[in-house]
Write a protein that holds these residues in place. Structure first.
Motif, mmCIF file in Angstrom:
data_model
loop_
_atom_site.group_PDB
_atom_site.id
_atom_site.type_symbol
_atom_site.label_atom_id
_atom_site.label_comp_id
_atom_site.label_asym_id
_atom_site.label_seq_id
_atom_site.Cartn_x
_atom_site.Cartn_y
_atom_site.Cartn_z
ATOM 1 N N LEU A 52 0.846 -1.187 0.000
ATOM 2 C CA LEU A 52 0.000 0.000 0.000
ATOM 3 C C LEU A 52 0.883 1.239 0.000
ATOM 4 C CD1 LEU A 52 -2.780 1.383 0.243
ATOM 5 C CD2 LEU A 52 -2.531 1.222 2.740
ATOM 6 N N ILE A 53 0.773 2.031 -1.058
ATOM 7 C CA ILE A 53 1.488 3.302 -1.136
ATOM 8 C C ILE A 53 0.597 4.364 -0.500
ATOM 9 C CG2 ILE A 53 2.583 4.986 -2.656
ATOM 10 C CD1 ILE A 53 2.690 2.808 -4.815
ATOM 11 N N GLY A 54 1.114 5.043 0.525
ATOM 12 C CA GLY A 54 0.276 6.027 1.195
ATOM 13 C C GLY A 54 1.039 6.843 2.210
ATOM 14 N N SER A 55 0.294 7.464 3.121
ATOM 15 C CA SER A 55 0.883 8.316 4.152
ATOM 16 C C SER A 55 0.085 8.196 5.441
ATOM 17 C CB SER A 55 0.881 9.780 3.694
ATOM 18 O OG SER A 55 1.168 10.655 4.772
ATOM 19 N N TRP A 56 0.784 8.276 6.568
ATOM 20 C CA TRP A 56 0.130 8.203 7.876
ATOM 21 C C TRP A 56 -0.890 9.327 8.056
ATOM 22 C CZ3 TRP A 56 0.173 12.302 11.247
ATOM 23 C CH2 TRP A 56 1.106 13.317 11.002
ATOM 24 N N ALA A 57 -0.645 10.475 7.393
ATOM 25 C CA ALA A 57 -1.500 11.647 7.576
ATOM 26 C C ALA A 57 -2.685 11.684 6.619
ATOM 27 C CB ALA A 57 -0.672 12.920 7.403
ATOM 28 N N SER A 58 -2.744 10.763 5.690
ATOM 29 C CA SER A 58 -3.790 10.767 4.673
ATOM 30 C C SER A 58 -5.034 10.028 5.153
ATOM 31 C CB SER A 58 -3.271 10.113 3.385
ATOM 32 O OG SER A 58 -4.332 9.788 2.514
ATOM 33 N N ALA A 59 -6.154 10.742 5.204
ATOM 34 C CA ALA A 59 -7.421 10.099 5.563
ATOM 35 C C ALA A 59 -7.759 8.991 4.573
ATOM 36 C CB ALA A 59 -8.539 11.140 5.588
ATOM 37 N N PHE A 60 -7.380 9.190 3.326
ATOM 38 C CA PHE A 60 -7.698 8.214 2.288
ATOM 39 C C PHE A 60 -6.866 6.941 2.451
ATOM 40 C CE2 PHE A 60 -8.421 12.490 0.475
ATOM 41 C CZ PHE A 60 -9.804 12.421 0.374
ATOM 42 N N THR A 61 -5.605 7.101 2.842
ATOM 43 C CA THR A 61 -4.777 5.927 3.131
ATOM 44 C C THR A 61 -5.322 5.177 4.340
ATOM 45 O OG1 THR A 61 -2.802 7.015 2.244
ATOM 46 C CG2 THR A 61 -2.451 5.146 3.722
ATOM 47 N N THR A 62 -5.745 5.920 5.354
ATOM 48 C CA THR A 62 -6.267 5.303 6.569
ATOM 49 C C THR A 62 -7.481 4.435 6.269
ATOM 50 O OG1 THR A 62 -5.453 7.156 7.896
ATOM 51 C CG2 THR A 62 -7.141 5.763 8.895
ATOM 52 N N ARG A 63 -8.298 4.850 5.329
ATOM 53 C CA ARG A 63 -9.453 4.038 4.939
ATOM 54 C C ARG A 63 -9.018 2.622 4.549
ATOM 55 N NH1 ARG A 63 -12.614 8.276 0.894
ATOM 56 N NH2 ARG A 63 -13.740 9.448 2.520
ATOM 57 N N VAL A 64 -7.998 2.556 3.729
ATOM 58 C CA VAL A 64 -7.538 1.258 3.235
ATOM 59 C C VAL A 64 -6.940 0.431 4.369
ATOM 60 C CG1 VAL A 64 -6.046 0.092 1.576
ATOM 61 C CG2 VAL A 64 -7.111 2.284 0.972
ATOM 62 N N ARG A 65 -6.201 1.080 5.247
ATOM 63 C CA ARG A 65 -5.568 0.364 6.354
ATOM 64 C C ARG A 65 -6.619 -0.226 7.301
ATOM 65 N NH1 ARG A 65 -0.390 3.491 8.645
ATOM 66 N NH2 ARG A 65 0.129 1.339 9.162
ATOM 67 N N ILE A 66 -7.697 0.503 7.519
ATOM 68 C CA ILE A 66 -8.780 -0.027 8.357
ATOM 69 C C ILE A 66 -9.419 -1.237 7.685
ATOM 70 C CG2 ILE A 66 -11.076 0.470 9.289
ATOM 71 C CD1 ILE A 66 -10.128 3.382 9.675
ATOM 72 N N ALA A 67 -9.636 -1.143 6.385
ATOM 73 C CA ALA A 67 -10.232 -2.269 5.656
ATOM 74 C C ALA A 67 -9.359 -3.512 5.775
ATOM 75 C CB ALA A 67 -10.433 -1.893 4.189
ATOM 76 N N PHE A 68 -8.053 -3.349 5.650
ATOM 77 C CA PHE A 68 -7.145 -4.487 5.817
ATOM 78 C C PHE A 68 -7.238 -5.051 7.236
ATOM 79 C CE2 PHE A 68 -4.266 -3.158 2.122
ATOM 80 C CZ PHE A 68 -4.626 -4.251 1.358
ATOM 81 N N ASN A 69 -7.350 -4.176 8.223
ATOM 82 C CA ASN A 69 -7.468 -4.645 9.605
ATOM 83 C C ASN A 69 -8.751 -5.441 9.815
ATOM 84 O OD1 ASN A 69 -5.053 -3.506 10.330
ATOM 85 N ND2 ASN A 69 -5.925 -1.799 11.465
ATOM 86 N N ILE A 70 -9.845 -4.957 9.241
ATOM 87 C CA ILE A 70 -11.119 -5.670 9.368
ATOM 88 C C ILE A 70 -10.998 -7.078 8.793
ATOM 89 C CG2 ILE A 70 -13.501 -5.752 8.509
ATOM 90 C CD1 ILE A 70 -13.542 -2.687 8.736
ATOM 91 N N LYS A 71 -10.294 -7.189 7.682
ATOM 92 C CA LYS A 71 -10.140 -8.483 7.007
ATOM 93 C C LYS A 71 -8.964 -9.299 7.555
ATOM 94 C CE LYS A 71 -13.442 -7.993 3.910
ATOM 95 N NZ LYS A 71 -14.562 -8.948 3.741
#
Length: 226
Positions: A8-27
């Motif tokens: 996952l290419i992203g940033s800790w400060a990006s709300a949009f990146t955080t969305r994806v990280r939460i989805a991965f955590n759920i799964k």
């Protein structure tokens, strides 16, 4: 499938990146997070998203997929054995997509506008945010059906879409010294915010407010604050 196959290419400060990280955590999916540096777009990012040149970008077996909510839907479909992110009912699923679009097209832009305005324009921006909260309060009652989350009994698609803007909300309230969200007026949303941020899939991913304020100071466009 190994962690090296999912990046996952992203940033800790990006709300949009955080969305994806939460989805991965759920799964409960392991992945490699490739942190981008503010103001410097990596060659990998530019190659992976040549159209918009923005993160997040998911690399799955080397194949790129951009746009946070599209990635979240993809994760939900590919790792279908985990808890569902989108509702099973077609109408409920369509409604959550509708409200997620409202977050991205109406609410989040109005929230960001607070950072770059002052005087009468700031007052108008604050009022617009307040009206958006009224709309989203109605959406919560419609989608949650009396449960703790927009998605029902657990964090779902709309929770992810809306909840990842909370770092901006908290930081901007401190920066401009104005209350943007009224807990008394919207008690159900206030309770939802606490439940969302403390959920195991989310905990630790919403940036701490003071750190996020320092990040926002690095962004161009904000007027001087006294």
């Amino acid at each position: 499938m190994g962690k090296s196959d999912i990046k996952l290419i992203g940033s800790w400060a990006s709300a949009f990146t955080t969305r994806v990280r939460i989805a991965f955590n759920i799964k409960n999916v392991e992945y490699e997070h490739l942190e981008e540096v503010l103001g410097k777009k990596s060659d990998l990012l530019l190659q992976s998203n040549p159209v918009h040149k923005k993160f997040p970008v998911l690399l799955h077996d080397g194949k790129p997929l951009p746009e946070s909510l599209i990635i979240v839907q993809y994760i939900d479909e590919v790792w279908s054995s985990g808890p569902s992110i989108l509702p099973a009912d077609p109408l409920d699923r369509a409604l959550e997509r509708f409200w997620a679009a409202y977050v991205d097209e109406k609410f989040f832009p109005s929230l960001k506008l607070v950072r770059v305005t002052q005087g009468e324009q700031l007052a108008a921006a604050v009022e617009a945010v307040g009206k958006s909260f009224e709309v989203l309060d109605g959406a919560f009652h419609q989608c949650s059906k009396g449960n703790a989350f927009f998605g029902g009994e657990r964090v779902g698609y709309l929770d992810i879409a809306f909840g990842c803007t909370l770092a901006w909300l908290r930081a901007l309230e401190k920066i401009v010294g104005v209350k943007l969200f009224d807990e008394v007026k919207h008690p159900a949303l206030a309770k939802w915010m606490d439940s969302f941020c403390s959920d195991p899939a989310v905990d630790g991913l919403i940036p701490e407010t003071d750190r996020f304020i320092e990040f926002l100071k690095l962004l161009p466009g904000a007027p001087p604050r006294h």
